[in-house]
Write an enzyme that holds these catalytic residues in place. Structure first.
Site, PDB file in Angstrom:
ATOM      1  N   THR A 126       0.664  -1.352   0.095  1.00  0.00           N
ATOM      2  CA  THR A 126       0.175   0.139   0.081  1.00  0.00           C
ATOM      3  C   THR A 126       0.876   1.165  -0.053  1.00  0.00           C
ATOM      4  O   THR A 126       1.886   1.259   0.856  1.00  0.00           O
ATOM      5  CB  THR A 126      -0.832  -0.041   1.308  1.00  0.00           C
ATOM      6  OG1 THR A 126      -1.601  -1.128   1.157  1.00  0.00           O
ATOM      7  CG2 THR A 126      -1.420   1.338   1.590  1.00  0.00           C
ATOM      8  N   ARG A 146     -13.332  -8.723   0.014  1.00  0.00           N
ATOM      9  CA  ARG A 146     -12.477  -8.465   1.192  1.00  0.00           C
ATOM     10  C   ARG A 146     -12.120  -7.080   1.134  1.00  0.00           C
ATOM     11  O   ARG A 146     -11.599  -6.661   0.121  1.00  0.00           O
ATOM     12  CB  ARG A 146     -11.383  -9.346   1.277  1.00  0.00           C
ATOM     13  CG  ARG A 146     -10.464  -9.107   2.411  1.00  0.00           C
ATOM     14  CD  ARG A 146      -9.287  -8.358   2.163  1.00  0.00           C
ATOM     15  NE  ARG A 146      -8.104  -8.012   3.004  1.00  0.00           N
ATOM     16  CZ  ARG A 146      -7.074  -7.436   3.202  1.00  0.00           C
ATOM     17  NH1 ARG A 146      -7.076  -6.326   2.128  1.00  0.00           N
ATOM     18  NH2 ARG A 146      -6.464  -7.302   4.210  1.00  0.00           N
ATOM     19  N   VAL A 147     -12.058  -6.369   2.190  1.00  0.00           N
ATOM     20  CA  VAL A 147     -11.854  -4.759   2.233  1.00  0.00           C
ATOM     21  C   VAL A 147     -10.871  -5.010   3.323  1.00  0.00           C
ATOM     22  O   VAL A 147     -10.917  -5.599   4.567  1.00  0.00           O
ATOM     23  CB  VAL A 147     -12.884  -3.928   2.542  1.00  0.00           C
ATOM     24  CG1 VAL A 147     -12.421  -2.590   3.026  1.00  0.00           C
ATOM     25  CG2 VAL A 147     -13.977  -3.869   1.115  1.00  0.00           C
ATOM     26  N   GLY A 148      -9.727  -4.255   3.349  1.00  0.00           N
ATOM     27  CA  GLY A 148      -8.910  -4.232   4.353  1.00  0.00           C
ATOM     28  C   GLY A 148      -8.907  -3.025   5.202  1.00  0.00           C
ATOM     29  O   GLY A 148      -9.866  -2.051   5.131  1.00  0.00           O
ATOM     30  N   THR A 150       0.565   0.208   6.705  1.00  0.00           N
ATOM     31  CA  THR A 150       0.681  -0.576   5.690  1.00  0.00           C
ATOM     32  C   THR A 150       0.795  -2.179   6.309  1.00  0.00           C
ATOM     33  O   THR A 150       1.360  -2.254   7.416  1.00  0.00           O
ATOM     34  CB  THR A 150       1.941  -0.459   4.801  1.00  0.00           C
ATOM     35  OG1 THR A 150       1.921  -1.220   3.604  1.00  0.00           O
ATOM     36  CG2 THR A 150       3.150  -0.356   5.513  1.00  0.00           C
TER      37      THR A 150
HETATM   38  C1  SD4 Z   1      -4.371  -4.179   3.161  1.00  0.00           C
HETATM   39  N1  SD4 Z   1      -2.991  -2.876   4.126  1.00  0.00           N
HETATM   40  O1  SD4 Z   1      -5.522  -4.046   2.250  1.00  0.00           O
HETATM   41  C2  SD4 Z   1      -3.414  -3.347   3.050  1.00  0.00           C
HETATM   42  C3  SD4 Z   1      -2.413  -3.914   2.039  1.00  0.00           C
HETATM   43  C4  SD4 Z   1      -1.234  -4.101   2.449  1.00  0.00           C
HETATM   44  O2  SD4 Z   1       0.609  -5.459   2.651  1.00  0.00           O
HETATM   45  O3  SD4 Z   1      -0.592  -2.866   2.946  1.00  0.00           O
HETATM   46  N2  SD4 Z   1      -0.488  -5.119   2.278  1.00  0.00           N
HETATM   47  O4  SD4 Z   1      -4.405  -5.224   4.133  1.00  0.00           O
END
Ligand code: SD4
Length: 325
Positions: free
Chosen positions: A187, A215-217, A238
């Site tokens: 991210t 899925r939403v993060g 991140t």
């Molecule tokens: C997520 N934090 O969707 C984001 C993506 C990311 O390592 O940073 N992945 O979980």
């Protein structure tokens, strides 16, 4: 309690405040005079933050707003197919669909967010439109796409041949096991303070590679992936979103700064909180960066390997984040 004991208690608290909670300037290269702030400044996650910071700096150095700067900045990796975890060219979910999450927040606590958005190359700009053109904070899925199209955004194919190939390879075993630090630099979260001393932040991602469809993060969740309080500072995250969401991580970092911690210490304390609540962090990466109103900054992560980009009048560099393990 007699007055002497009161005095001892107060002076101990005062000492803690001065020395323990706020080792000022720890992660900041210069010493700030009282009242002076290091501005403008922009910081962002991972090495794709370097070209993103360049775009943001153009805005900031021309006296533009932090809000315009962070939008312009994160649009760079969103449009870059080589950045495989943000925007166009991002890794798809396990059904081969690229679904994007993004949010933006300004100095007045206005915020906008989109999640599970498909076919639009610049989710951050749609998030800004949600903030400015709707009575809402967050739009998701089909509704977010309809809104984007109504605002003049073009429908595009986001799955590049390279990402499609990786997805097809992944399908052979279909094992969902995010690998820390090697998913092509993750991210982008960006925080900026403009010449006026106002803060803004943006966060945008294609999310965890090969996630479940829908899925939403953490990245589009205000407080989790990003938080800005113009009186205190800003933070962004991140790493594995599920762990960040459970602690409302970026809000936690900002609240820790409000209590007197430096950005560096606030990031560390939030990471330690996450570690304390997880059974096993061997395969878990989470990183935070933070910026305060003095223009001091810091970053911290669970495992070695996270870095962040900083640009101000004196600095244009990538910094290896401090880490716990
Ligand atoms: C997520 N934090 O969707 C984001 C993506 C990311 O390592 O940073 N992945 O979980």
């Amino acid at each position: 309690m007699n007055s002497r004991r009161n005095f001892i208690k107060l002076s101990a608290w005062g000492t803690t405040l001065l020395t323990g909670l706020y080792p000022a300037g720890k992660a900041f290269a210069g010493t700030l005079g009282k009242g002076a702030a290091n501005k403008p400044i922009v910081i962002s996650t991972w090495n794709h933050g370097m070209p993103a910071n360049d775009a943001a700096w153009k805005v900031l150095s021309g006296n533009g707003s932090a809000l315009d700067a962070v939008e312009a900045g994160v649009r760079v990796p969103e449009a870059d197919p080589e950045v495989r975890t943000v925007g166009y060219g991002g890794f798809p979910d396990r059904e081969g669909k690229v679904t994007l999450d993004a949010c933006i927040m300004d100095k007045d606590s206005n915020c906008g967010s989109v999640a599970f958005l498909q076919h639009i190359k610049h989710p951050i700009s749609v998030a800004r439109k949600v903030m400015e053109e709707t009575p809402h904070v967050m739009l998701v899925g089909e509704g977010a796409l309809d809104f984007a199209l109504s605002q003049g955004f073009k429908k595009e194919k986001l799955l590049t041949p390279a990402s499609e190939k990786d997805w097809k390879n992944w399908l052979k075993e279909s094992k969902y096991k995010p690998v820390i630090n090697i998913e092509n630099h993750d991210t982008i979260g960006m925080l900026a303070m403009d010449a006026n001393g106002d803060l803004a932040g943006a966060c945008t991602t294609s999310g965890a590679a090969f996630k479940m469809h829908g899925r939403v993060g953490d990245s589009p969740i205000i407080g989790a992936g990003l938080f800005v309080d113009n009186e205190v500072g800003a933070a962004t995250a991140t790493g594995l979103g599920e762990a960040v969401m459970r602690m409302v991580g970026s809000h936690l970092v900002v609240e820790l700064m409000r209590q007197g911690n430096s950005p560096q210490d606030a990031c560390r304390l939030a990471v330690e909180r996450i570690i304390a609540k997880q059974k096993d962090v061997k395969d878990l990466q989470v990183g935070f960066i933070a910026l305060n109103k003095q223009g001091e900054y810091g970053g911290y992560c669970i495992h070695k390997g996270f870095d962040y980009a900083v640009r101000d009048k004196a600095t244009n560099k990538l910094i290896d984040s401090k880490y716990k393990l």
